[in-house]
Design a protein around this motif. Structure first.
Motif, PDB file in Angstrom:
ATOM      1  N   ASP A   1       0.828  -1.209   0.000  1.00 26.91           N
ATOM      2  CA  ASP A   1       0.000   0.000   0.000  1.00 26.91           C
ATOM      3  C   ASP A   1       0.864   1.262   0.000  1.00 26.91           C
ATOM      4  O   ASP A   1       0.599   2.220  -0.731  1.00 26.91           O
ATOM      5  N   ARG A   2       1.915   1.259   0.814  1.00 26.68           N
ATOM      6  CA  ARG A   2       2.790   2.439   0.881  1.00 26.68           C
ATOM      7  C   ARG A   2       3.526   2.652  -0.445  1.00 26.68           C
ATOM      8  O   ARG A   2       3.694   3.795  -0.902  1.00 26.68           O
ATOM      9  N   LEU A   3       3.959   1.563  -1.052  1.00 25.46           N
ATOM     10  CA  LEU A   3       4.670   1.673  -2.327  1.00 25.46           C
ATOM     11  C   LEU A   3       3.744   2.158  -3.442  1.00 25.46           C
ATOM     12  O   LEU A   3       4.152   2.967  -4.290  1.00 25.46           O
ATOM     13  N   GLN A   4       2.520   1.669  -3.456  1.00 29.27           N
ATOM     14  CA  GLN A   4       1.570   2.127  -4.476  1.00 29.27           C
ATOM     15  C   GLN A   4       1.305   3.621  -4.326  1.00 29.27           C
ATOM     16  O   GLN A   4       1.190   4.346  -5.320  1.00 29.27           O
ATOM     17  N   LYS A   5       1.225   4.082  -3.093  1.00 27.03           N
ATOM     18  CA  LYS A   5       1.029   5.515  -2.844  1.00 27.03           C
ATOM     19  C   LYS A   5       2.231   6.314  -3.358  1.00 27.03           C
ATOM     20  O   LYS A   5       2.083   7.362  -4.009  1.00 27.03           O
ATOM     21  N   ALA A   6       3.440   5.802  -3.093  1.00 23.58           N
ATOM     22  CA  ALA A   6       4.655   6.483  -3.558  1.00 23.58           C
ATOM     23  C   ALA A   6       4.723   6.499  -5.079  1.00 23.58           C
ATOM     24  O   ALA A   6       5.177   7.481  -5.686  1.00 23.58           O
TER      25      ALA A   6
END
Length: 328
Positions: A131-136
């Motif tokens: 989730d954090r990587l997709q946001k980045a």
């Protein structure tokens, strides 16, 4: 192509390191220098990714690809984004196929299968990382690729109870003792040799079209658990004395098996590998379990110290057998 592996000497990653070198990549390994495995031809940067003060040498470099084999929490990802933003053309996160919807609403898994596993904190951590990587990626253009291995083996035994980095079930088979197979053993699963995984994985390194995408990489060989244990026993030259015990019962008596069993291996799973085959043309897993497990056992038997007999696991197996017999 200049590639950094954070890790790179583990059960899954070692064959990928070797294949990357074979394909002429300039491979660097960031590790603490404690592994007994050496990768000839790779450059080593000594340091602990969790200790930024040790990463002076690392910070001097720019990369075509960075792969983190050992990130498990959003904090790990946050650290990596800060370390590698603007310093790599591709960041590959090793996630897990256990992140897929559990229990499944449809047994054939594609990369668009929903993520969600309420039974295992390991999987929940990996999902949070994704989730954090997709946001980045969406908000900052951080160049991610996500890879979700399933039950992948080379130096480990890919079974549900008494295996992986433990030799307990193999030893029990050799000694003619009872072993536990969850459920009735007819649910379906896929085990993948790390050499086969490497073929698909290394094909993603530096692949511009893979940015923003997620992939799983598995064998297409589908086996029921009864067959997986039979093949293991055959490779050991013995006949397994199997006791089938329901997964719910196992995890009720020994809750420590909940993650690796109820959250991962208790129901049938079929992987559709169309996507990795599209992005990496020619990818095909060619090592059947009957061949791969012989390689694993040969490696384990070359040095007795590799045959890890975990006494806690042994006690749990005996406790489960006693509890099951007490049902009458």
């Amino acid at each position: 192509m200049k590639v950094l592996f954070i890790g790179g000497t583990g059960n899954i990653s070692t064959p990928s390191s070797l294949l990357a070198l074979k394909k002429g990549m300039d491979l660097y390994l960031l590790n603490r220098g404690k592994s007994t495995i050496t990768i000839d031809g790779a450059s080593t940067i000594l340091g602990d990714i969790n200790k930024p003060e040790e990463l002076t040498e690392l910070k001097k470099h720019k990369w075509d690809v960075v792969v983190n084999w050992i990130a498990f929490t959003p904090e790990d990802i946050e650290r990596d984004i800060q370390l590698f933003k603007g310093k790599t053309k591709q960041y590959i996160f090793i996630s897990s196929a256990s992140c897929y919807q559990t229990p499944l609403s449809y047994p054939v898994i594609t990369e668009s299968t929903p993520l969600g596993n309420p039974l295992w904190d390991y999987s929940q951590g990996k999902i949070a990382c994704e989730d954090r990587l997709q946001k980045a990626y969406r908000e900052e253009g951080f160049p991610i690729t996500i890879v979700r291995p399933s039950l992948t083996y080379d130096t480990v035994i890919p079974i549900a109870i008494g295996g992986f980095n433990k030799y307990n079930t193999a030893k029990r088979i050799l000694e003619g003792k009872e072993i536990i197979v969850h459920g009735d053993g007819t649910s379906l699963w896929t085990v993948t040799h790390s050499d086969d995984f490497a073929k698909g994985f290394v094909g993603l390194l530096g692949l511009t079209t893979a940015i923003g995408h997620a992939f799983h990489i598995t064998s297409d060989e589908i086996l029921c658990w009864n067959m997986i244990y039979k093949i293991l026993a055959d490779a050991l030259g013995k006949e397994a004395k199997v006791v089938h015990i329901a997964s719910d019962f196992i995890c009720n008596i020994e809750p420590s098996f909940t993650g690796t069993l109820l959250a991962d291996k208790a129901e049938s799973v079929l992987f559709d590998n169309s996507k990795i085959k599209t992005f990496v043309p020619g990818f095909k897993a060619t090592i059947p379990f009957s061949e791969g497990i012989k390689r694993t056992l040969k490696w384990l038997q070359e040095k007795p110290e590799r045959q890890n007999i975990d006494m806690d696991t042994e006690a749990k197996i005996e406790n489960l057998l006693r509890a099951y017999r007490s049902l009458g």
